[in-house]
Design an enzyme around this catalytic site. Structure first.
Site, short mmCIF file in Angstrom:
data_model
loop_
_atom_site.label_atom_id
_atom_site.label_comp_id
_atom_site.label_asym_id
_atom_site.label_seq_id
_atom_site.Cartn_x
_atom_site.Cartn_y
_atom_site.Cartn_z
N ASP A 54 47.80 31.88 41.15
CA ASP A 54 46.36 31.66 40.98
C ASP A 54 45.90 30.49 41.85
OD1 ASP A 54 43.92 32.24 39.31
OD2 ASP A 54 44.20 30.12 38.83
N GLU B 241 46.53 33.96 45.58
CA GLU B 241 45.09 34.19 45.56
C GLU B 241 44.45 33.24 46.57
OE1 GLU B 241 41.39 34.31 42.37
OE2 GLU B 241 42.89 32.71 42.23
#
Length: 625
Positions: free
Chosen positions: A337, A366
């Site tokens: 993330d 990400e």
């Protein structure tokens, strides 16, 4: 008859004092250490250095030794006397239990047992996810409730409330395990679950990105043993488990936030400062230093303290935590993330440390950027990043520009210079920027975006077009849970709307879409198409690693080929509202001497020698013969 022996008062008083003394001695011997992280480790790691965090009242005052000939190479104390970091050398140490002894004035005060465990066979060479996989993204709290006994837990603040859209709904690891056959039936070979570690926020904890203990599965999802069992059950089905890892931040309720090991464990400003989200400053040669600092060190939100990867103690802690999960849960990959919100040097070090231990391990980051050049900067061995002597070592990135195109293009019925299928075409014209286009995660939606079926108003023709692109271009396709049965959700109404419960995941649900007989006709149409498409893809090396040639879109139609020495696939998409006749002489470079093509979905055979007629808003995936 039992005799009661009467003791003199002095003896009773003496025994009372002895009892109290022994009680407090017991506390001294056993209660000095409140936390040990990692709680255990593994023998035979490539990097033999292990940094162990001990936390307990005034623990830094003690001298530390280890039994079994274990060599302590460093003892680090910080300004907080309740922490001590002990580094040992595990080189050539077999799996064993040993003891740390904590001494004061050269006298033993208390001890702590520690274990080096045996690794799984060929653990270092574990196979990870790649372009042969289809990844299924789910949010565990919203997928299925397999164990109602853990819906609420006494030691976590937020309790189960399915009536609250943004509350805890009770989905768990057991719910995933019970529905693995459903996921496999879709053609999925990997599962990416949003984080499962404990998140003890008082509200909105279901997404679990504000973690409060990164060595512990949230008890409302299950246990660490349940998570390992999920991996075991998946491996029985030749499926891969991908953990959602967060390097950038923890939750404000993390146990360390109550008492930091050192002020430098997290990033600080004189007053609360939120990130400006402008990650372009990292490679922007014109960027100011203050903008860079705020982008990297600013907090994501007030409840998510920003971890300082420039601090060697923090960085080592995160590296070891990630490796510990790989070994203990038998993981097959990471999705990271907010990858490029962290210090660039620190996150590169974290990534390389993991892939050094596991050469085949895939990590997808990400990197939510708006241009291919900016995304390509973050993939391992990028020649763009090399201009600045930077290498992230990140094997895989998420293709956000393809997401942007596919989330709009099928509503653009009229093709133009910058509208319609040319948007998808243009995305692939920049593939030369990437070091490895096959190792990119492709998606048309995820847990942070509008649902594709909402965007396209549940027009299944448009859904089929979007899925066809995912399934037939380069990279690793990712499907978001529920889209395969037509689930929609409006981001404008809040995150809860795009993260609704899967129908049938809860006892008493009126509609159970997990089973064929429980699906509505509409759900079945979505499911059957998705299942047929991705199960076909599973065996197609030509899609996994073949070359691609595409042709400039005409009249809002787009044609491309995937091919290798053994096979050629021709893909046609008609994004207009009219039936189109596509002349095929233009494609001779790829169609060569092939005469026919069998459509993967309809199984009809088409003559491709002169022209192909394709219906409005439709696709053809032709295996050429």
């Amino acid at each position: 008859m039992n005799k009661i022996i009467s003791l003199p008062f002095q003896n009773r008083d003496f025994l009372k004092k002895i009892t109290v003394f022994l009680f407090f001695m017991s506390l001294t011997l056993h209660a000095q250490i409140d936390k040990v992280e990692p709680p255990f480790w593994y023998a035979g790691m490539q990097n033999p250095e292990l940094q162990i965090l001990f936390y307990g009242k005034e623990i830094a005052q003690y001298q530390v030794t280890a039994s079994n000939g274990i060599k302590i190479t460093n003892v680090k104390r910080t300004e907080n006397p309740n922490y001590i970091f002990v580094t040992i050398d595990t080189k050539k140490v077999a799996a064993t239990d040993f003891v740390f002894t904590f001494k004061s004035d050269k006298k033993e005060t208390f001890t702590q047992k520690y274990s080096l465990k045996k690794r799984r066979e060929k653990s270092a060479q574990r196979k990870s996810f790649d372009s042969s996989d289809m990844m299924y993204l789910l949010m565990p709290d919203r997928f299925a409730n397999g164990n109602r006994n853990n819906d609420s837990e006494k030691n976590t603040k937020e309790k189960n409330n399915r009536d609250l859209p943004g509350g805890r709904h009770g989905g768990d690891i057991e719910g995933i395990i019970k529905n693995l056959d459903y996921i496999a039936a879709l053609g999925a070979t990997a599962i990416w679950s949003t984080p499962l570690c404990e998140d003890n926020d008082a509200a909105y904890s279901y997404h679990t990105y504000g973690q409060s203990d990164v060595y512990k599965i949230d008890p409302r999802y299950g246990t660490n043993e349940d998570y390992a069992r999920l991996a075991t059950e998946m491996h029985k089905r030749d499926m891969k488990l991908v953990m959602d890892y967060v390097t950038n931040h923890w939750g404000i309720e993390h146990w360390m936030m109550k008492e930091l090991p050192t002020k430098e464990w997290i990033n600080h400003f004189d007053s609360y400062t939120q990130t400006n989200h402008k990650r372009t400053v990292i490679h922007d040669t014109n960027a100011s230093e203050i903008d860079k600092k705020i982008a990297i060190d600013g907090w994501f939100v007030p409840t998510m303290p920003d971890l300082n990867l420039k601090n060697p103690l923090t960085l080592k802690y995160l590296i070891q935590n990630a490796i510990w999960w790989i070994e203990s849960a038998d993981l097959d990959g990471f999705r990271v993330d907010t990858y490029n919100y962290s210090d660039p040097k620190g996150i590169a070090n974290w990534t390389k440390s993991i892939t050094d231990e596991y050469p085949n391990f895939n990590i997808v980051g990400e990197v939510w950027m708006q241009s291919q050049a900016q995304m390509a900067y973050w993939q391992k061995d990028s020649k763009i990043a090399a201009i600045q002597n930077y290498n992230s070592y990140l094997p895989s990135i998420m293709d956000f520009t393809l997401y942007e195109a596919t989330s709009k293009v099928f509503n653009e019925d009229k093709g133009a210079w910058d509208k319609g299928m040319v948007k998808i075409y243009d995305n692939f014209t920049n593939d030369f920027l990437y070091p490895n286009t096959n190792n990119m995660l492709l998606f048309v939606e995820n847990h942070d975006t509008n649902r594709i079926n909402q965007t396209y108003e549940n027009d299944i023709r448009k859904y089929k077009m979007a899925m066809t692109v995912l399934a037939t271009v380069r990279g690793i396709p990712q499907l978001y849970y529920g889209s395969e049965i037509g689930m929609a959700g409006d981001k404008n109404k809040g995150d809860a709307d795009i993260r609704q419960d899967f129908p049938g995941g809860w006892e008493g649900d009126p509609n159970n879409a997990f089973v064929k007989e429980g699906r509505t006709p509409g759900q079945s149409e979505y499911f059957d198409f998705t299942s047929k498409l991705f199960n076909w893809r599973k065996a197609k090396k030509v899609i996994h690693s073949g070359k691609m040639t595409h042709y400039i879109p005409e009249n809002n139609t787009y044609v491309y080929f995937r091919y290798n020495a053994e096979e050629t696939i021709m893909v046609l998409l008609n994004n207009s509202n009219e039936t189109k006749t596509i002349k095929t002489d233009r494609f001779k470079e790829n169609s060569k001497n092939f005469k026919t093509g069998k459509d993967v979905i309809s199984e009809l055979t088409f003559d491709i020698t002169n022209e192909i007629i394709i219906e409005p808003k439709s696709v053809l995936i032709l295996e050429l013969k």
